[in-house]
Design a protein around this motif. Structure first.
Motif, mmCIF file in Angstrom:
data_model
loop_
_atom_site.group_PDB
_atom_site.id
_atom_site.type_symbol
_atom_site.label_atom_id
_atom_site.label_comp_id
_atom_site.label_asym_id
_atom_site.label_seq_id
_atom_site.Cartn_x
_atom_site.Cartn_y
_atom_site.Cartn_z
ATOM 1 N N ALA A 467 21.152 94.149 19.226
ATOM 2 C CA ALA A 467 21.944 93.103 18.567
ATOM 3 C C ALA A 467 23.439 93.353 18.638
ATOM 4 N N LEU A 471 23.532 89.082 23.482
ATOM 5 C CA LEU A 471 22.907 87.927 22.837
ATOM 6 C C LEU A 471 21.655 87.474 23.568
ATOM 7 N N PHE A 505 18.078 90.053 18.713
ATOM 8 C CA PHE A 505 18.163 89.340 17.436
ATOM 9 C C PHE A 505 18.502 90.298 16.290
ATOM 10 N N TYR A 506 19.439 89.881 15.445
ATOM 11 C CA TYR A 506 19.789 90.653 14.248
ATOM 12 C C TYR A 506 18.743 90.374 13.175
ATOM 13 N N ASP A 515 19.420 86.244 12.766
ATOM 14 C CA ASP A 515 19.873 85.344 13.820
ATOM 15 C C ASP A 515 18.879 84.213 14.044
ATOM 16 N N VAL A 560 19.639 84.618 21.588
ATOM 17 C CA VAL A 560 20.252 84.318 20.301
ATOM 18 C C VAL A 560 21.154 83.107 20.455
ATOM 19 N N TRP A 564 25.503 80.324 16.356
ATOM 20 C CA TRP A 564 25.005 80.918 15.112
ATOM 21 C C TRP A 564 25.584 82.325 14.932
ATOM 22 N N ARG A 565 25.535 83.118 16.006
ATOM 23 C CA ARG A 565 26.029 84.492 15.901
ATOM 24 C C ARG A 565 27.534 84.511 15.617
ATOM 25 N N ALA A 568 27.899 83.808 12.023
ATOM 26 C CA ALA A 568 27.429 84.938 11.216
ATOM 27 C C ALA A 568 28.443 86.065 11.212
ATOM 28 N N THR A 678 26.747 92.462 11.865
ATOM 29 C CA THR A 678 27.511 92.093 13.064
ATOM 30 C C THR A 678 28.864 91.543 12.630
#
Length: 888
Positions: A467, A471, A505-506, A515, A560, A564-565, A568, A678
């Motif tokens: 993560a 991605l 994925f986180y 994620d 991912v 979104w990331r 986040a 992250t």
């Protein structure tokens, strides 16, 4: 030998015998079965349950513990306490019975000069399970104990398990003979006051399949590897070695009693009731200190409620001793000075701890004032009805709703000549505890749910977690899990948990949401709904299959959602920035106690005792956005925990950290925290920080919420549009909107006051007509009137005015009912002559309430109530008339 020295000797003894010294875990452990850590082995449960592989073969610790089931019994005897420390040594498939007995014996009876505890070997007794002849033999061969000092005890005493399927085994308890002055001879099977247990050695050797009670269970077979778990009560050993009678008199506890004695002028040891209060104070002050130190804040449920009860019982006990000034500022520093010898962080963090505790005491002082008013109303109502007992449900309401202690209710009721229905109160308390126990019991057994994940980890090894690096990655399905267990495949629209060999994925942790993204394979696609780590080393993806079929062994692409990331990362870095800004503006005691963030949004809980002013909120927001403008570098590094502490990295209360930790810095020391989340690479990438709210989440704890990035800009744009709309409506420039609105509000208030005057005048004008039209009811002048559209306040005003216009020489009753907003407000007023004739407003209003479908009460002269049956107002007026006829 003081308590800190006993603690040091214990750890040194086992460290010198090859054990890894493990620091005490927080009292708040992520365990669904426990409110607090309540035994020394709790932090090691994943190793004993086979959920995780222990990083060492031998370990030792002194664990902070809290047990809360007997809070109300604390102080009544010298055995009950809430906070205590459990010394323990643990073996994971290494030494077993002989080694555990040898290590315990050498410490207990070893000379003080050589680092031992120095107990006389002739005063040591032990117990074993009758069937455990192996342990009996080792006590004879290793320690040289004679048979008469090795006593048999049954499963209730000498078999250990966790109350659920899992590991179990016989145990052997070590006792010290305190002497003939404490009771009869004959060992612990005869008297456990004279023969005091100090240590329990548990020999885990069996796998239990069913557990029905302490002594009723099924053994599935032997454990794959045999383990040792021991627990020595530090406080018990301390009072034996210090020549004291009980745990309340040891060096870490008694100074609080001494201070409480000096403040109250009462002497410990003189009166039993006072001694109980002294012990409550000493125990609860120390427990509160340690709980707040580990991040608990007072609240109305769960852990916060336990802390609130402890602090309030301590304060209340001081009041019962005659000391009514703020007590915690006098007592908490005394406990800090004693406990910080073993836990230095208590001293370094005392500013925050004391802020939380003192705010709770002040809130309780206000509660006492409010609760006293509620009690007075309840007592007046009981006496007006001729009752001599305050009902159990009223006492329970005072306790449960207003935090009013039952002993205070008992005392105040006695002062007013009332008894309290204690059995009724206790029954309601028992029902509440039963509900809590049922809820806790329903949560048991969740450890069994992790076995399927453990099997996956053992079979396929840990997930390669990427993560922080990427991605997207190629991956392969290792296992698919549904509620029924492992399955070879899932089809379209089905939801399942998927274990991959590697993932970008986180997984949800540290307050950061998991994620979002997709899994794509030849002929299919699945949406990732959630990502978790049910056991250490394993990442599990909850997915919904959108197209095709997903099977074990499928090669796929794990992607991912990049947007979104980004969101986040902005939110998590924004959380760190807001935390640093709060500390910059408010000071170092504004420490984070919890957080949550998802793309575009964050909330942060922190220790603070009052609402932030608009100026403070603006300063915090400005400090955060200045940090963004300065484009501060964001970096992360893994280092030993001790090194991170030396650098001043902030940790989140209640989190458990390993030997190596990840430290995230924003602008170097400006923001330096332990964090696994992250983050952006430069602070400017957060975009913007907009604080949207400040609220209370318990005494001494606040919560701020904010939006960041594009969501922050959108929030400001909506605010701008709102101002523009108001500006257009008012026909003024944007800058003139506040002044114009203030002018309109002022004019509106002036108009409302004028209307209030007109309504008052109208009421007064109608009062005379209503009084003049009073009906004759068995010699009583009765005015019964329904006033449509009249609110409760005006109903009371009109009723009292009408009563004042009645002929004072003859009995008079006014029943006034106003109907407004779908509710009926009723006031009954009786003049002096009416009361002399035996009429009471509090009795008459009950007749009206039966028709109105509500409740009411009051004194003999005026009573009021409300109901929802508005259309029944005429019947209520008539019901009061009939009640008058029956009363005179």
């Amino acid at each position: 030998m003081d308590t800190a020295e006993i603690r040091r000797r214990f750890l040194d003894h086992f460290e010198s015998n090859g054990h890894t010294v493990v620091p005490s875990a927080s009292l708040l452990l992520d365990d669904p079965n426990l409110l607090f850590v309540n035994a020394g082995m709790v932090p090691f449960k994943p190793y004993f349950l086979g959920q995780e592989t222990p990083p060492y073969k031998r370990a030792t610790s002194v664990q902070k513990c809290v047990r809360t089931q007997d809070i109300e019994e604390v102080g009544k005897t010298t055995r009950h306490g809430t906070f205590f420390q459990m010394n323990g040594n643990f073996s994971f498939g290494d030494y077993f019975k002989e080694g555990a007995i040898e290590l315990a014996w050498s410490l207990v009876t070893g000379s003080v000069e050589d680092g031992g505890l120095g107990f006389d070997p002739e005063r040591v007794w032990v117990t074993v399970l009758p069937s455990d002849q192996e342990a009996r033999g080792f006590w004879k061969s290793v320690a040289g104990l004679p048979d008469e000092r090795i006593q048999d005890r049954g499963l209730e005493d000498n078999y250990w398990h966790m109350g659920v399927p899992g590991p179990g085994g016989p145990c052997s308890e070590i006792y010290i003979d305190r002497g003939a002055e404490y009771g009869p001879d004959g060992g612990p099977v005869v008297d456990e006051d004279r023969f005091l247990e100090i240590w329990n050695l548990v020999f885990m050797q069996e796998e239990l399949s069913q557990v029905r009670s302490k002594a009723d269970f099924d053994v599935a077979g032997p454990l794959p590897s045999k383990n040792i778990d021991t627990g020595m009560g530090l406080e018990r050993v301390a009072y034996l070695l210090q020549g004291k009678q009980n745990m309340y008199e040891i060096d870490q506890v008694f100074p609080v009693i001494e201070r409480a004695s000096a403040l109250s002028g009462k002497r410990y040891g003189a009166v039993h009731e006072d001694d109980v209060r002294f012990r409550v104070i000493a125990d609860h002050v120390r427990s509160g200190l340690m709980l707040i130190g580990d991040g608990v804040t007072p609240g109305n449920e769960g852990r916060g409620y336990v802390l609130r009860r402890l602090l309030r019982r301590a304060v209340r006990s001081m009041r019962l001793l005659g000391y009514e000034d703020p007590a915690l500022p006098e007592l908490l520093p005394v406990s800090r000075d004693e406990m910080s010898r073993s836990y230095p962080e208590i001293a370094s963090d005392f500013a925050r701890i004391s802020q939380v505790a003192y705010a709770e005491e002040e809130a309780f002082r206000q509660t006492l004032a409010k609760g006293t008013q509620i009690f007075d109303l309840a007592a007046d109502s009981a006496k007006a009805q001729g009752a001599t007992v305050l009902t159990g449900d009223k006492a329970f309401q005072l306790h449960d709703t207003y935090g009013f202690p039952i002993d205070l209710t008992l005392e105040m009721a006695s002062e007013q000549g009332l008894a309290v229905d204690e059995p009724g109160f206790r029954a309601l308390m028992a029902e509440q505890r039963a509900r809590a126990k049922a809820d806790a019991k329903s949560k048991k057994g969740r450890h069994a749910d992790t076995r399927i994940y453990r099997d996956a980890l053992d079979t396929f090894g840990p997930t390669e977690w990427l993560a922080y690096e990427r991605l997207s990655t190629e991956s392969q399905v290792r296992s698919i899990i549904q509620e029924s267990g492992r399955t070879p495949a899932v089809g379209e629209s089905q939801i399942a948990e998927v274990v991959l060999d590697r993932t970008p994925f986180y997984a949800e942790s540290g307050g950061q949401n998991a994620d979002a993204g997709v899994l794509v394979w030849d002929g299919g696609r699945a949406e990732v709904l959630d990502v978790q780590r049910p056991v250490r080393g394993l990442v599990v993806h909850q997915v919904r299959v959108l197209d095709g079929e997903l099977t074990e062994g499928t090669a796929l692409q794990a992607d991912v959602d990049p947007q979104w990331r980004v969101g986040a990362c902005q939110a998590h870095s924004g959380t760190h920035v807001v935390h640093a800004a709060l500390r910059e503006v408010l000071g170092p005691t504004a420490l984070q106690s919890g957080s949550y963030n998802r793309p575009g949004y964050l909330r942060l809980d922190f220790g603070w005792s009052s609402a932030l002013s608009p100026e403070q909120l603006r300063e915090v927001e400005l400090a955060a956005n200045v940090a963004l403008r300065e484009d501060l570098p964001v970096s992360a590094a893994v280092m030993p925990l001790e090194r991170a502490k030396e650098l001043g990295a902030l940790a989140l209360f209640g989190e458990t950290y390993g030997e190596d930790v990840r430290v995230v810095e924003i602008g170097g020391p400006w923001s330096r925290e332990l964090c696994g989340g992250t983050h952006v690479s430069r602070s400017s990438q957060i975009g913007t920080v907009v604080l949207t709210s400040d609220s209370s989440v318990g005494a001494g704890n606040r919560r701020v919420e904010a939006v960041v990035g594009l969501e922050g800009f959108s929030y400001l744009a909506r605010e701008r549009d709102l101002v523009a709309q108001v500006s257009d409506l008012l026909k003024v420039q944007h800058d003139d909107v506040p002044g114009r609105v203030a002018d309109l509000v002022g004019r509106l208030r002036t108009a409302e006051k004028e209307m209030e005057k007109l309504r008052g005048a109208q009421l007064l004008s109608s009062a005379g007509d209503l009084a003049a039209g009073a009906a004759e009811v068995d010699g009583v002048a009765y005015v019964g009137h329904v006033a449509d559209g009249l609110a409760a306040k005006d109903v009371r005003t009109l009723a009292l005015d009408v009563r004042g216009r009645l002929d004072a020489s003859r009995p008079g009753v006014v029943a006034m009912i106003g109907t407004a907003d779908g509710k009926a407000a009723c006031v009954v007023a009786v003049n002096d002559a009416g009361r002399a004739a035996g009429l009471a407003a509090g009795d008459l209003i009950k007749a009206a309430m039966e028709s109105l479908g509500g409740r009411g009460g009051g004194k003999a002269d005026v009573a009021q109530g409300g109901g929802t049956e508005v259309t029944a107002a005429p019947q209520a007026v008539e019901a009061v008339r009939r009640a008058i006829q029956g009363a005179v």
